[in-house]
Design a protein around this motif. Structure first.
Motif, PDB file in Angstrom:
ATOM      1  N   ILE A 494     -38.421 -49.497 -16.737  1.00  0.00           N
ATOM      2  CA  ILE A 494     -38.008 -49.300 -15.410  1.00  0.00           C
ATOM      3  C   ILE A 494     -36.370 -49.344 -15.550  1.00  0.00           C
ATOM      4  N   HIS A 495     -36.044 -50.983 -15.627  1.00  0.00           N
ATOM      5  CA  HIS A 495     -34.519 -51.984 -15.757  1.00  0.00           C
ATOM      6  C   HIS A 495     -33.544 -50.656 -15.864  1.00  0.00           C
ATOM      7  N   ASN A 496     -33.871 -49.931 -16.967  1.00  0.00           N
ATOM      8  CA  ASN A 496     -33.063 -49.986 -18.076  1.00  0.00           C
ATOM      9  C   ASN A 496     -32.764 -48.527 -17.677  1.00  0.00           C
ATOM     10  N   ASN A 497     -33.168 -47.707 -16.631  1.00  0.00           N
ATOM     11  CA  ASN A 497     -33.432 -46.469 -16.002  1.00  0.00           C
ATOM     12  C   ASN A 497     -32.701 -46.650 -14.547  1.00  0.00           C
ATOM     13  N   CYS A 498     -33.552 -47.646 -13.890  1.00  0.00           N
ATOM     14  CA  CYS A 498     -32.424 -48.071 -12.861  1.00  0.00           C
ATOM     15  C   CYS A 498     -30.378 -48.403 -13.497  1.00  0.00           C
ATOM     16  N   ASP A 499     -30.394 -49.021 -14.299  1.00  0.00           N
ATOM     17  CA  ASP A 499     -29.059 -49.553 -14.497  1.00  0.00           C
ATOM     18  C   ASP A 499     -28.499 -47.427 -14.771  1.00  0.00           C
ATOM     19  N   MET A 500     -29.369 -46.997 -15.690  1.00  0.00           N
ATOM     20  CA  MET A 500     -28.662 -45.710 -15.613  1.00  0.00           C
ATOM     21  C   MET A 500     -27.911 -44.977 -14.879  1.00  0.00           C
ATOM     22  N   LEU A 501     -29.550 -45.159 -13.452  1.00  0.00           N
ATOM     23  CA  LEU A 501     -28.792 -44.481 -12.472  1.00  0.00           C
ATOM     24  C   LEU A 501     -28.052 -45.173 -12.043  1.00  0.00           C
ATOM     25  N   LEU A 502     -27.730 -46.224 -11.891  1.00  0.00           N
ATOM     26  CA  LEU A 502     -26.751 -46.531 -10.401  1.00  0.00           C
ATOM     27  C   LEU A 502     -25.141 -46.222 -11.476  1.00  0.00           C
ATOM     28  N   ARG A 503     -25.557 -46.509 -12.682  1.00  0.00           N
ATOM     29  CA  ARG A 503     -23.817 -46.364 -14.024  1.00  0.00           C
ATOM     30  C   ARG A 503     -24.033 -44.262 -13.598  1.00  0.00           C
ATOM     31  N   LEU A 504     -24.491 -43.696 -13.552  1.00  0.00           N
ATOM     32  CA  LEU A 504     -24.240 -42.110 -12.904  1.00  0.00           C
ATOM     33  C   LEU A 504     -23.789 -42.114 -11.359  1.00  0.00           C
ATOM     34  N   ILE A 505     -24.760 -42.662 -11.045  1.00  0.00           N
ATOM     35  CA  ILE A 505     -24.163 -42.658  -9.203  1.00  0.00           C
ATOM     36  C   ILE A 505     -22.770 -43.585  -9.061  1.00  0.00           C
ATOM     37  N   ASN A 506     -22.649 -44.471  -9.806  1.00  0.00           N
ATOM     38  CA  ASN A 506     -21.189 -44.840  -9.974  1.00  0.00           C
ATOM     39  C   ASN A 506     -19.984 -43.997 -10.133  1.00  0.00           C
ATOM     40  N   ASP A 507     -19.730 -43.654 -11.153  1.00  0.00           N
ATOM     41  CA  ASP A 507     -18.812 -42.583 -11.607  1.00  0.00           C
ATOM     42  C   ASP A 507     -19.120 -41.441 -10.568  1.00  0.00           C
ATOM     43  N   ILE A 508     -19.732 -40.885 -10.230  1.00  0.00           N
ATOM     44  CA  ILE A 508     -19.860 -39.768  -9.264  1.00  0.00           C
ATOM     45  C   ILE A 508     -18.906 -40.421  -7.935  1.00  0.00           C
ATOM     46  N   LEU A 509     -19.238 -41.511  -7.815  1.00  0.00           N
ATOM     47  CA  LEU A 509     -18.869 -41.835  -6.515  1.00  0.00           C
ATOM     48  C   LEU A 509     -17.108 -42.447  -6.525  1.00  0.00           C
ATOM     49  N   VAL A 510     -16.511 -42.819  -8.059  1.00  0.00           N
ATOM     50  CA  VAL A 510     -15.462 -42.933  -8.003  1.00  0.00           C
ATOM     51  C   VAL A 510     -14.814 -42.182  -8.117  1.00  0.00           C
ATOM     52  N   MET A 511     -15.755 -40.692  -9.454  1.00  0.00           N
ATOM     53  CA  MET A 511     -14.983 -39.881  -9.504  1.00  0.00           C
ATOM     54  C   MET A 511     -13.996 -39.023  -7.600  1.00  0.00           C
ATOM     55  N   SER A 512     -15.378 -39.163  -6.945  1.00  0.00           N
ATOM     56  CA  SER A 512     -15.093 -38.775  -6.009  1.00  0.00           C
ATOM     57  C   SER A 512     -13.699 -39.094  -4.960  1.00  0.00           C
ATOM     58  N   SER A 513     -14.040 -40.871  -4.871  1.00  0.00           N
ATOM     59  CA  SER A 513     -13.041 -41.222  -4.447  1.00  0.00           C
ATOM     60  C   SER A 513     -12.033 -41.044  -5.300  1.00  0.00           C
ATOM     61  N   VAL A 514     -11.594 -41.078  -5.896  1.00  0.00           N
ATOM     62  CA  VAL A 514     -10.098 -40.672  -7.007  1.00  0.00           C
ATOM     63  C   VAL A 514      -9.895 -39.027  -6.582  1.00  0.00           C
ATOM     64  N   ASP A 515     -10.913 -38.163  -6.061  1.00  0.00           N
ATOM     65  CA  ASP A 515     -10.530 -36.994  -5.576  1.00  0.00           C
ATOM     66  C   ASP A 515      -9.754 -36.956  -4.236  1.00  0.00           C
ATOM     67  N   SER A 516     -10.077 -37.585  -3.258  1.00  0.00           N
ATOM     68  CA  SER A 516     -10.017 -37.809  -2.163  1.00  0.00           C
ATOM     69  C   SER A 516      -9.187 -38.277  -1.771  1.00  0.00           C
ATOM     70  N   THR A 517      -9.153 -39.705  -1.972  1.00  0.00           N
ATOM     71  CA  THR A 517      -7.903 -41.020  -1.155  1.00  0.00           C
ATOM     72  C   THR A 517      -6.758 -41.439  -2.158  1.00  0.00           C
ATOM     73  N   GLY A 518      -6.886 -41.052  -3.815  1.00  0.00           N
ATOM     74  CA  GLY A 518      -6.782 -42.051  -5.041  1.00  0.00           C
ATOM     75  C   GLY A 518      -7.463 -43.234  -5.490  1.00  0.00           C
ATOM     76  N   LEU A 519      -7.517 -43.417  -6.639  1.00  0.00           N
ATOM     77  CA  LEU A 519      -7.600 -44.659  -6.655  1.00  0.00           C
ATOM     78  C   LEU A 519      -6.788 -45.853  -6.106  1.00  0.00           C
TER      79      LEU A 519
END
Length: 687
Positions: A494-519
């Protein structure tokens, strides 16, 4: 008888004595008279000589002597030519004294007449002209008056006035004053700034032009320049020897912050010498040439632009001629008066000519609205025209098939406003039409790319759903398992899958912020050596396979720099995560170095770089794929979980830091992901 004789003798003796006495007196009187006469003649001669001497003195001094008889009110001219007559009365005297000086002169004379004062000295102006029909002739007189008294009288009987004619002196002074005022006016109204300084460099005088140039406090003087030596101001402090100033001509950008002067000045320093060769003044002439300089620069710039424009026109004409000859553009003209349409090789040479009635045959599509409108050619060309249509090869014989052309034309009118035809360009756009076809194909490919993005979203949904299903499923299963070891295993999954899910969501959020407001980076001062140990301690936990060894290379005990450590940690974590996915034996080595990027100099200090790498012995990356892995949505193995955004995010972070990112890899031997960023080492403790 004796008595008679004695008496007669006595009388005779007395007579003799009397005769002797008379004779002696007569002789004495004669002698005294001669002496007196001689003395009188001598005194007369001396008096005459004295009078002659005083007359010559009066004549040489241009003096006038007036005698005021206070009892009779008469004024006698004892000497001079002040009066046309020997005598005038007081009323006549008053009429010839200047009205502005009369009250003062009468005041002194009345005080002399009343015995209040014994003498008086004063000036007044006197009208020489006694003819009232003529204009006055004024003379300036210095009057010295003395009162003459008789014994036992308290008021004078006469007033003797000596008047010195100073008209020439006054006129000379007035002329000198007028000349001085004229030069002062020239000095003050000169368009050139002028000033005078003492040999020691102290300001003596400045005209309006100089006061305006130097921003004086007032029209009188200026506190700064009055208290500052000329030799302490630019350019004199650099170019002039204060002990022996010499002639100086200079054009100089004068900057005096105390007076807000930032102007280009043309300055002339001229020493003024006396007869002995000593400097008595320093003359400075200044002209503000800032506007002239700007005008000159603008004129020069305009000349350059004009020259450039002429060159561009020539180049344009050459290019236009080239376009007309080689780039499928052809000028054309319609003449209603000559009833023809003409095509040109260039702007002047006619290539082909057709009657207007043959113009529709030029176009293959006879149903086109433009072709139909040519039935009334004058109406069609009376407005600016832009139309795209195919034309037959008759216009240009080097083609075997109809060509797409863009027709542009504007109407032409004569001086009376009558339409006489039109002029324009036929441009072959056959290639452009082909490009449009190609654009359609590229649009289709873009649509395919959109489809691929949809597929990516579907995959991403699947990627998110996979850890979620594992988390939910094993969480439910956890409640039904009693064995402690099994529970620990379920919790780990369960911990490994939570970590995997967190990384996936974090990547999506970072890329969204790069496209909208810049890094966004938030740098802070940290000890990178210590932070690197912490990061590696966390990353070592991700290596679970016993056949893979996690290695750390931290070469420095301390490295204090200013960076956004959270972003750098994100990049290192991504490197290690990817290495864990593709490495099943061997090692994963993470390390860093500090490199010298440029050599130092006095003007450019050396630039240092932080070089970080992650080396693995995994499956490696094909060479043709190494240039694509930093792009978005790129996954080399669709069976390995991930969004394909991690490395593109790493690239955005490193480029934002001003660095560079890359990979070296050989298939089946492993990969080394690396990046470097510029750093500036800090002294002291971390914040």
């Amino acid at each position: 008888m004796m008595k008679t004789i004695l008496a007669i003798n006595l009388i005779t003796l007395l007579q003799a004595l009397l005769l002797i006495a008379v004779t002696a007196v007569t002789v004495g009187v004669f002698i005294a008279n001669r002496v007196i006469r001689r003395r009188t003649r001598l005194h007369a001669r001396e008096t005459g000589f004295t009078n002659q001497m005083f007359q010559e003195a009066l004549k040489n001094s241009k003096n006038n002597v007036l005698l005021w008889n206070t009892r009779e009110g008469r004024i006698d001219q004892l000497y001079g030519d002040m009066l046309p007559f020997d005598t005038i009365n007081e009323n006549q005297w008053r009429q010839h004294v200047h009205p502005e000086d009369l009250d003062q002169a009468l005041g002194y004379l009345h005080d002399l007449k009343d015995g209040k004062i014994q003498s008086a000295d004063f000036y007044y102006r006197w009208n020489y002209e006694f003819d009232e029909a003529k204009p006055p002739r004024w003379g300036y007189f210095n009057n010295t008056s003395r009162a003459e008294y008789l014994p036992d009288h308290d008021k004078p009987v006469n007033i003797i006035s000596t008047l010195t004619d100073e008209s020439d002196i006054r006129n000379a002074q007035r002329e000198e004053q007028e000349i001085a005022e004229r030069f002062r006016l020239i000095f003050e109204q000169s368009i050139i700034g002028m000033s005078f300084y003492s040999p020691q460099g102290r300001l003596l005088d400045a005209n309006k032009g100089m006061r305006d140039i130097c921003h004086f406090d007032s029209d009188v003087d200026d506190a700064f320049f009055s208290n500052t030596s000329m030799f302490d101001l630019p350019p004199f402090n650099e170019l002039v020897n204060r002990d022996r100033p010499e002639e100086l001509w200079v054009c100089y950008q004068s900057i005096i912050p105390e007076r807000d002067i930032h102007d280009y000045l043309e300055i002339h320093l001229h020493p003024i010498y006396d007869d002995l060769g000593n400097i008595i003044y320093l003359s400075i002439a200044v002209r503000n040439v800032t506007e002239e300089r700007e005008l000159y620069l603008k004129t020069r710039q305009n000349d350059i632009q004009l020259r450039k424009a002429n060159e561009e026109i020539q180049q344009y004409e050459t290019e236009l001629r080239y376009l007309m000859e080689n780039c499928q553009m052809q000028p054309w003209r319609i003449s209603l008066d000559r009833d023809c349409i003409e095509f040109y090789k260039d702007l002047t040479t006619i290539d082909k000519s057709f009657p207007l009635k043959q113009m529709p045959a030029i176009f293959p599509d006879q149903e086109d609205d433009f072709v139909k409108s040519l039935a009334d050619t004058a109406t069609t060309i009376s407005q600016p025209l832009t139309h795209v249509i195919q034309v037959n090869p008759v216009i240009n014989g080097k083609y075997d098939e109809p060509q797409w052309v863009q027709i542009n034309s504007i109407p032409e009118y004569d001086e009376h406003g009558r339409l006489k035809g039109s002029f324009g360009i036929w441009r072959n756009i056959q290639g452009l039409m082909r490009k449009q076809e190609q654009l359609k194909r590229e649009t289709g490919r873009a649509n395919d790319s959109g489809h691929q993005k949809s597929v990516f979203l579907a995959n991403m949904t699947h990627e998110i759903r996979t850890p979620l299903n594992a988390i939910v499923g094993f969480s439910d299963l956890l409640q039904m398992v009693d064995d402690l070891d099994q529970k620990r295993e379920l919790i780990r999954i369960i911990h490994n899958n939570c970590d995997m899910l967190l990384r996936l969501i974090n990547d999506i959020l970072v890329m969204s912020s790069v496209d909208s407001t810049g890094l966004e980076l938030i740098p802070e001062t940290i000890d990178f050596s210590r932070e690197f140990d912490t990061i590696c301690q966390s990353l070592a936990q991700r290596v679970e396979e016993p056949t893979v060894e996690f290695q750390k290379e931290n070469p420095l005990p301390s490295l204090v720099i200013n960076i956004d450590i959270s972003r750098i940690q994100q990049v290192i974590t991504n490197f290690v995560t990817n290495a864990v996915k593709y490495t099943h034996q061997g090692h994963i080595r993470v390390g860093y170095e500090v490199r010298q990027a440029t050599e130092s100099s006095d003007s450019h200090p050396a630039t240092r770089q932080l070089y970080v790498y992650c080396e693995d012995t995994g499956s490696g990356i094909p060479e043709e794929a190494q240039t694509r892995i930093f792009e978005r949505f790129v996954k080399l193995n669709d069976f390995v979980q991930g969004t394909g955004l991690g490395l593109s995010i790493c690239k955005a972070i490193i480029e934002k830091c001003g660095g560079e990112i890359g990979v070296r890899s050989t298939v089946d031997q492993g990969s080394t992901f690396w990046f470097y960023i510029p750093i500036e080492e800090k002294a002291g403790e971390t914040a």
